[in-house]
Enzyme design. Structure first.
Site, PDB file in Angstrom:
ATOM      1  N   TYR A  48      -4.024 -15.627   6.582  1.00 31.08           N
ATOM      2  CA  TYR A  48      -3.591 -15.946   4.566  1.00 31.08           C
ATOM      3  C   TYR A  48      -3.237 -14.830   4.184  1.00 31.08           C
ATOM      4  O   TYR A  48      -3.709 -13.881   3.907  1.00 31.08           O
ATOM      5  CB  TYR A  48      -5.208 -16.399   4.562  1.00 31.08           C
ATOM      6  CG  TYR A  48      -5.128 -18.168   5.149  1.00 31.08           C
ATOM      7  CD1 TYR A  48      -4.169 -19.591   4.817  1.00 31.08           C
ATOM      8  CD2 TYR A  48      -6.520 -18.400   5.900  1.00 31.08           C
ATOM      9  CE1 TYR A  48      -4.502 -20.354   5.804  1.00 31.08           C
ATOM     10  CE2 TYR A  48      -7.061 -19.528   6.215  1.00 31.08           C
ATOM     11  CZ  TYR A  48      -5.294 -20.399   6.317  1.00 31.08           C
ATOM     12  OH  TYR A  48      -5.865 -21.837   6.689  1.00 31.08           O
TER      13      TYR A  48
ATOM     14  N   LYS B  95     -40.000 -14.699   4.377  1.00 29.79           N
ATOM     15  CA  LYS B  95     -39.011 -16.228   3.561  1.00 29.79           C
ATOM     16  C   LYS B  95     -37.684 -15.462   4.232  1.00 29.79           C
ATOM     17  O   LYS B  95     -37.223 -14.982   5.206  1.00 29.79           O
ATOM     18  CB  LYS B  95     -39.258 -14.866   2.191  1.00 29.79           C
ATOM     19  CG  LYS B  95     -38.607 -13.704   2.818  1.00 29.79           C
ATOM     20  CD  LYS B  95     -39.040 -13.178   1.433  1.00 29.79           C
ATOM     21  CE  LYS B  95     -38.247 -11.971   1.230  1.00 29.79           C
ATOM     22  NZ  LYS B  95     -37.789 -11.767  -0.124  1.00 29.79           N
TER      23      LYS B  95
HETATM   24  C1  LIG Z   1     -43.123  -9.077  -3.093  1.00 30.61           C
HETATM   25  C2  LIG Z   1     -41.788  -8.798  -1.761  1.00 30.61           C
HETATM   26  N1  LIG Z   1     -42.758  -8.103  -0.563  1.00 30.61           N
HETATM   27  C3  LIG Z   1     -42.304  -7.382  -0.014  1.00 30.61           C
HETATM   28  C4  LIG Z   1     -41.027  -8.008   0.533  1.00 30.61           C
HETATM   29  C5  LIG Z   1     -39.981  -6.956   1.603  1.00 30.61           C
HETATM   30  O1  LIG Z   1     -39.655  -6.328   1.281  1.00 30.61           O
HETATM   31  P1  LIG Z   1     -37.820  -5.815   2.662  1.00 30.61           P
HETATM   32  O2  LIG Z   1     -37.575  -6.402   3.207  1.00 30.61           O
HETATM   33  O3  LIG Z   1     -37.473  -5.151   1.655  1.00 30.61           O
HETATM   34  O4  LIG Z   1     -38.755  -4.583   3.640  1.00 30.61           O
HETATM   35  C6  LIG Z   1     -39.527  -8.356  -0.249  1.00 30.61           C
HETATM   36  C7  LIG Z   1     -38.691  -9.223   0.006  1.00 30.61           C
HETATM   37  O5  LIG Z   1     -37.775  -8.980  -0.841  1.00 30.61           O
HETATM   38  C8  LIG Z   1     -40.612  -9.024  -1.622  1.00 30.61           C
HETATM   39  O6  LIG Z   1     -40.013 -10.226  -2.239  1.00 30.61           O
END
Ligand SMILES: Cc1ncc(COP(=O)(O)O)c(C=O)c1O
Length: 355
Positions: free
Chosen positions: A249, A29
């Site tokens: 700044y 993602k």
């Molecule tokens: C449903 C879900 N599973 C797994 C993960 C993976 O988490 P991480 O990046 O902490 O391993 C996420 C990320 O936020 C998530 O939303």
């Protein structure tokens, strides 16, 4: 930004070693946590059992390069059109509300979809109460629009090594699931993969650890993760300042002795955090220098008084191999996840040839 495929594969090997019995759903993602979802998918293809996307657009984009991969659409706002897309594009889909389960159960779809049914195990963000979860399971178990059901939860405190919450949340998932019969189970994010082996279950869902950060800070040296992203720029000017001079700044930083200040071509418009305080480290010529003065849109300034010979054109590592994003994040009161996902489009992405 430069990316390292061997580091990504090394980190995946650590996941595999920690959770040898579990299938791996790699979290891609937010454009692969800012690393480029297509590239990450290409490097990991055939080595993991699936990919996770947070938005339907992300899942659709990933399908273009990954024709056969299992792609899970994480918890999002669902409607008949999106469920139809999940069916035609062969996406697995997270069902996190009873209403969505009812919608899916009643929907005629071209092909049945694989469902990941989400139990609220304590985060109180997404997922159903056990009563609704059980009702949704029974409904979907009979629905012709559903090909299979996996039970999932998401931990709220897996990065906290000193408490029982994760154990209890995991138990809630396993007992609720067991009361409904046999279903594959998934709960573990990176922190749980590293610190809570009992939570690995059938599928682990690593995100940040694939990209090189250990959110628990507990991995021993032999299992250390490697930075996949190098965020670099160059020195574009060097100045001598005298005692009492200010830099940047509002002259937030003041010289308490004669100093050399290097100006670097990176700013908040590149995704370097504007709220980084004085003293935040960067690496020049293999040595630590410290931020001196406010980060501006295109530039930041560092004190290089203690580093010999810094000159215009020198490479500066903002985070990467020599300086972890996590360390920078700690100075900025944030987490590496935010740094990775906030690097802007202006920054050139350099991917290794051949992958
Ligand atoms: C449903 C879900 N599973 C797994 C993960 C993976 O988490 P991480 O990046 O902490 O391993 C996420 C990320 O936020 C998530 O939303």
């Amino acid at each position: 930004m430069e990316f390292d495929a061997a580091a990504l594969q090394h980190n995946l090997a650590q996941v595999r070693a920690l959770a040898p019995q579990s299938a791996i759903l790699a979290m891609l993602k937010a454009d692969g946590y800012g690393h480029g979802a297509d590239w990450v998918a290409e490097v990991l293809a055939g080595r993991v059992q699936g990919f996770g996307a947070a938005r339907i657009e992300e899942a659709i984009a990933l399908r273009r390069s990954q024709a056969d991969a299992r792609i899970l659409l994480l918890g999002t706002l669902l409607d008949a059109e999106i469920l139809h897309i999940c069916s035609t594009q062969r996406f697995d889909v997270v069902i996190h509300r009873l209403e969505d389960a009812e919608l899916l159960a009643a929907l005629p779809l071209p092909a049945p979809v694989r469902v990941w049914l989400k139990l609220n195990i304590g985060m109180n963000r997404l997922g159903m109460h056990p009563v609704d979860f059980s009702a949704a399971h029974r409904l979907l178990n009979l629905a012709p629009s559903v090909a299979s059901i996996t039970h999932m939860g998401h931990f709220s405190d897996a990065d906290n090594l000193n408490e029982n919450t994760t154990r209890e949340q995991c138990k809630l998932l396993t007992t609720t699931s067991a009361s409904l019969g046999e279903a594959p189970l998934s709960a573990a994010n990176s922190a749980a993969i590293i610190a809570h082996p009992q939570s690995h279950l059938d599928w682990v869902r690593p995100g940040i650890m694939l990209y090189g950060d250990d959110p628990t800070g507990s991995l021993p040296d032999a299992q250390k993760l490697q930075a996949v992203m190098q965020f670099k720029s160059r020195v574009i000017a060097v100045k001598e300042v005298v005692t009492g001079d200010g830099v940047g700044y509002n002259r937030r930083w003041r010289a308490n002795q004669p100093c050399r200040i290097a100006t670097v071509a990176a700013g908040y418009a590149d995704g370097y955090p504007r709220h980084a305080p004085d003293g935040t480290p960067v690496v020049v010529r293999g040595q630590r220098a410290r931020l001196a003065g406010r980060v501006s849109m295109d530039l930041l300034t560092i004190d290089v008084s203690d580093i010999d010979g810094v000159s215009t054109g020198d490479e500066v590592e903002l985070w990467g191999n020599q300086l972890s994003a996590n360390e920078v994040a700690e100075h900025c009161e944030t987490i590496s996840y935010e740094l990775f996902t906030r690097v802007t489009r202006r920054v050139a992405r350099c991917y290794p040839k051949g992958l």
